[in-house]
Design a protein around this motif. Sequence first.
Motif, mmCIF file in Angstrom:
data_model
loop_
_atom_site.group_PDB
_atom_site.id
_atom_site.type_symbol
_atom_site.label_atom_id
_atom_site.label_comp_id
_atom_site.label_asym_id
_atom_site.label_seq_id
_atom_site.Cartn_x
_atom_site.Cartn_y
_atom_site.Cartn_z
ATOM 1 N N ALA A 1 2.034 -10.899 -49.907
ATOM 2 C CA ALA A 1 1.304 -10.837 -51.059
ATOM 3 C C ALA A 1 1.994 -9.965 -52.068
ATOM 4 O O ALA A 1 1.991 -10.232 -53.429
ATOM 5 C CB ALA A 1 -0.174 -10.218 -50.974
ATOM 6 N N TRP A 2 2.455 -8.998 -51.548
ATOM 7 C CA TRP A 2 3.386 -7.936 -52.512
ATOM 8 C C TRP A 2 4.698 -8.657 -53.071
ATOM 9 O O TRP A 2 4.776 -8.890 -54.202
ATOM 10 C CB TRP A 2 3.668 -6.874 -51.847
ATOM 11 C CG TRP A 2 4.544 -5.712 -52.573
ATOM 12 C CD1 TRP A 2 5.611 -5.712 -52.517
ATOM 13 C CD2 TRP A 2 3.950 -5.034 -53.646
ATOM 14 N NE1 TRP A 2 6.283 -4.510 -53.375
ATOM 15 C CE2 TRP A 2 5.072 -4.228 -54.014
ATOM 16 C CE3 TRP A 2 2.681 -4.449 -53.846
ATOM 17 C CZ2 TRP A 2 5.019 -3.200 -55.027
ATOM 18 C CZ3 TRP A 2 2.545 -3.584 -54.852
ATOM 19 C CH2 TRP A 2 3.705 -2.853 -55.463
ATOM 20 N N TRP A 3 5.023 -9.358 -52.294
ATOM 21 C CA TRP A 3 6.451 -10.191 -52.728
ATOM 22 C C TRP A 3 6.056 -11.225 -53.615
ATOM 23 O O TRP A 3 6.649 -11.446 -54.516
ATOM 24 C CB TRP A 3 7.175 -10.533 -51.174
ATOM 25 C CG TRP A 3 8.208 -11.461 -51.653
ATOM 26 C CD1 TRP A 3 9.652 -10.977 -51.906
ATOM 27 C CD2 TRP A 3 8.373 -13.002 -51.561
ATOM 28 N NE1 TRP A 3 10.476 -12.179 -52.207
ATOM 29 C CE2 TRP A 3 9.757 -13.367 -51.905
ATOM 30 C CE3 TRP A 3 7.307 -13.896 -51.501
ATOM 31 C CZ2 TRP A 3 10.159 -14.570 -52.066
ATOM 32 C CZ3 TRP A 3 8.009 -15.308 -51.587
ATOM 33 C CH2 TRP A 3 9.242 -15.693 -51.887
ATOM 34 N N MET A 4 4.834 -11.939 -53.189
ATOM 35 C CA MET A 4 4.815 -13.035 -54.153
ATOM 36 C C MET A 4 4.137 -12.609 -55.164
ATOM 37 O O MET A 4 4.531 -13.184 -56.420
ATOM 38 C CB MET A 4 3.228 -13.881 -53.290
ATOM 39 C CG MET A 4 3.089 -15.326 -54.120
ATOM 40 S SD MET A 4 1.708 -15.976 -53.345
ATOM 41 C CE MET A 4 2.176 -15.958 -51.705
ATOM 42 N N ALA A 5 3.394 -11.664 -55.519
ATOM 43 C CA ALA A 5 3.078 -11.047 -56.769
ATOM 44 C C ALA A 5 4.200 -10.404 -57.561
ATOM 45 O O ALA A 5 4.273 -10.745 -58.962
ATOM 46 C CB ALA A 5 2.130 -9.825 -56.570
ATOM 47 N N SER B 1 -6.381 -9.826 -49.559
ATOM 48 C CA SER B 1 -7.775 -10.086 -49.056
ATOM 49 C C SER B 1 -8.122 -11.506 -48.699
ATOM 50 O O SER B 1 -8.960 -11.944 -47.762
ATOM 51 C CB SER B 1 -8.900 -9.546 -50.241
ATOM 52 O OG SER B 1 -8.568 -8.222 -50.396
ATOM 53 N N LEU B 2 -7.643 -12.451 -49.457
ATOM 54 C CA LEU B 2 -8.003 -13.771 -49.122
ATOM 55 C C LEU B 2 -7.219 -14.239 -47.984
ATOM 56 O O LEU B 2 -8.003 -15.019 -47.015
ATOM 57 C CB LEU B 2 -7.324 -14.584 -50.509
ATOM 58 C CG LEU B 2 -8.092 -14.714 -51.719
ATOM 59 C CD1 LEU B 2 -7.311 -15.458 -52.831
ATOM 60 C CD2 LEU B 2 -9.599 -15.055 -51.548
ATOM 61 N N LEU B 3 -5.936 -13.721 -47.797
ATOM 62 C CA LEU B 3 -5.289 -14.206 -46.401
ATOM 63 C C LEU B 3 -6.158 -13.639 -45.285
ATOM 64 O O LEU B 3 -6.287 -14.153 -44.105
ATOM 65 C CB LEU B 3 -4.067 -13.517 -46.620
ATOM 66 C CG LEU B 3 -3.140 -14.528 -47.445
ATOM 67 C CD1 LEU B 3 -1.546 -14.114 -47.665
ATOM 68 C CD2 LEU B 3 -2.887 -15.875 -47.073
ATOM 69 N N LEU C 1 -7.393 -10.236 -31.975
ATOM 70 C CA LEU C 1 -7.403 -9.010 -32.800
ATOM 71 C C LEU C 1 -6.143 -8.406 -32.997
ATOM 72 O O LEU C 1 -5.574 -7.947 -34.024
ATOM 73 C CB LEU C 1 -8.303 -7.951 -32.153
ATOM 74 C CG LEU C 1 -9.749 -8.274 -32.092
ATOM 75 C CD1 LEU C 1 -10.694 -6.922 -31.367
ATOM 76 C CD2 LEU C 1 -10.369 -8.352 -33.721
ATOM 77 N N VAL C 2 -5.113 -8.573 -31.956
ATOM 78 C CA VAL C 2 -3.899 -8.100 -32.227
ATOM 79 C C VAL C 2 -3.250 -9.064 -33.267
ATOM 80 O O VAL C 2 -2.553 -8.535 -34.114
ATOM 81 C CB VAL C 2 -3.196 -7.950 -31.019
ATOM 82 C CG1 VAL C 2 -1.706 -7.861 -30.853
ATOM 83 C CG2 VAL C 2 -3.656 -6.986 -29.755
ATOM 84 N N ALA C 3 -3.342 -10.288 -33.066
ATOM 85 C CA ALA C 3 -2.851 -11.254 -33.758
ATOM 86 C C ALA C 3 -3.134 -11.063 -35.220
ATOM 87 O O ALA C 3 -2.246 -11.115 -36.365
ATOM 88 C CB ALA C 3 -3.044 -12.569 -33.418
ATOM 89 N N LEU C 4 -4.471 -10.666 -35.375
ATOM 90 C CA LEU C 4 -5.021 -10.634 -36.852
ATOM 91 C C LEU C 4 -4.376 -9.376 -37.515
ATOM 92 O O LEU C 4 -3.956 -9.362 -38.652
ATOM 93 C CB LEU C 4 -6.732 -10.636 -36.665
ATOM 94 C CG LEU C 4 -7.197 -9.971 -37.947
ATOM 95 C CD1 LEU C 4 -6.924 -11.374 -38.865
ATOM 96 C CD2 LEU C 4 -8.768 -10.162 -37.849
ATOM 97 N N ALA C 5 -4.171 -8.113 -36.707
ATOM 98 C CA ALA C 5 -3.584 -7.008 -37.082
ATOM 99 C C ALA C 5 -2.304 -7.202 -37.779
ATOM 100 O O ALA C 5 -1.705 -6.971 -38.723
ATOM 101 C CB ALA C 5 -3.440 -5.822 -36.086
#
Length: 405
Positions: free
Chosen positions: A122-126, A15-17, A108-112
């Motif tokens: 985030a999953w890897w970092m957590a 969410s933060l990213l 928008l494409v880059a944001l997706a």
Amino acid sequence: MPRSERGRLTALYGSLLLLAGGGLVALVNVLLRNGLYASISGAITTTVAPPGTAALLREGVEVQAVPAERLPPGTAPSPEQLERFRITQNLTAAAEEAALHDLLLVSLVALALFAVLSIWLAWWMAGRVLRPVGVITETARRLSGANLHERIALRAPPGELKRLADTFDGMLDRMEHLVSAQRRFAANAAHELRTPLAVQRSAAEIGLAGDPPPEKVARIRTKLIATAEASEHLVESLLLLAVSEEGLSPAATDEVDLAAVVAAELAARPAEETRTVTVERTLAPLPVTGDRLLLGHLVRNLVANAVRHNHPGGRVTLTTTTTTATGADGLLTVSNTGAVIDPSEVPSLMEPFRRRAERRHTPGEGAGLGLSIVASIARAHGAELSAEANPAPHGGLTVRVRFGR
């Protein structure tokens, strides 16, 4: 809401990213929207085509653009100039709209793509952050009385989780020590209690077998009574050790002069116990807060230990002193001569049933609980117990109990 800590951290980091990426896209679009029209308009109007450009282009003549000219003040633009200005405005607006549309689409494409990448990161970092917690959890789940020797031994840079793992390892060290001490205590207590029972049974079965004469019965009776007294003393010592480990009872806590307790204990000891040694005392008033009964046992065990492990003609020195002008801190010192003790053996003497030599079950021999009871009573009173071996040739031990209020 995710149920796992890793899921929660992933949602938070993702969410933060995403918030940071979305804010960046919005900021870029707002800034460009405010300044893009002026930039495009300036680029288009910097160079303009000369009059008759369309006819010349149809004839295949190369046309060179010329810089735009400012009209002199007060000069009205011609219809051709107004037409060129209208065309310039239309081109500027069309270029602006096309550029903003393409920019928004690309953003928008880059944001997706950024969202997918950020969630994966985030999953890897957590997972990396919570890996030590998983190791601690698995180690705690796997531990039992049979494998308390296992440790986490986390290899990680200094940080909160590294300190947590090291603290957990330290806790396991203390638990292993306590469990080993309890096992050793239970085994020693069982052995100490089994020995007098075996003596009593042998005396009853063998010594009283048949029709023994009265003299033999009297000897067996004396032996049984002495064995029973030794067993009773051992049980009382074990109960005292258990009571002192529970801590002080507020109802039994009072102001006690430790010097008076020492004097009373010395006066109550049988004369034959101290006949072979010289007892020296320097007793200054030492008020402490505690249980008078337990403090009496503390002094009694220290004196008994100093006399028992002495040698004929030896010396026992007892001192009570206050270490501050207000009398808030005090020191009880009991020193005796005797056998020369290796300094490395001193800490083990504070453990239950620990002796410097094997027990021979001779009269007057202790059960190896004296100093462990002293240590337990000192802890209950918040006192600091220390012991050190005296150097040769006098040998023996010096025990200090420091009280503070």
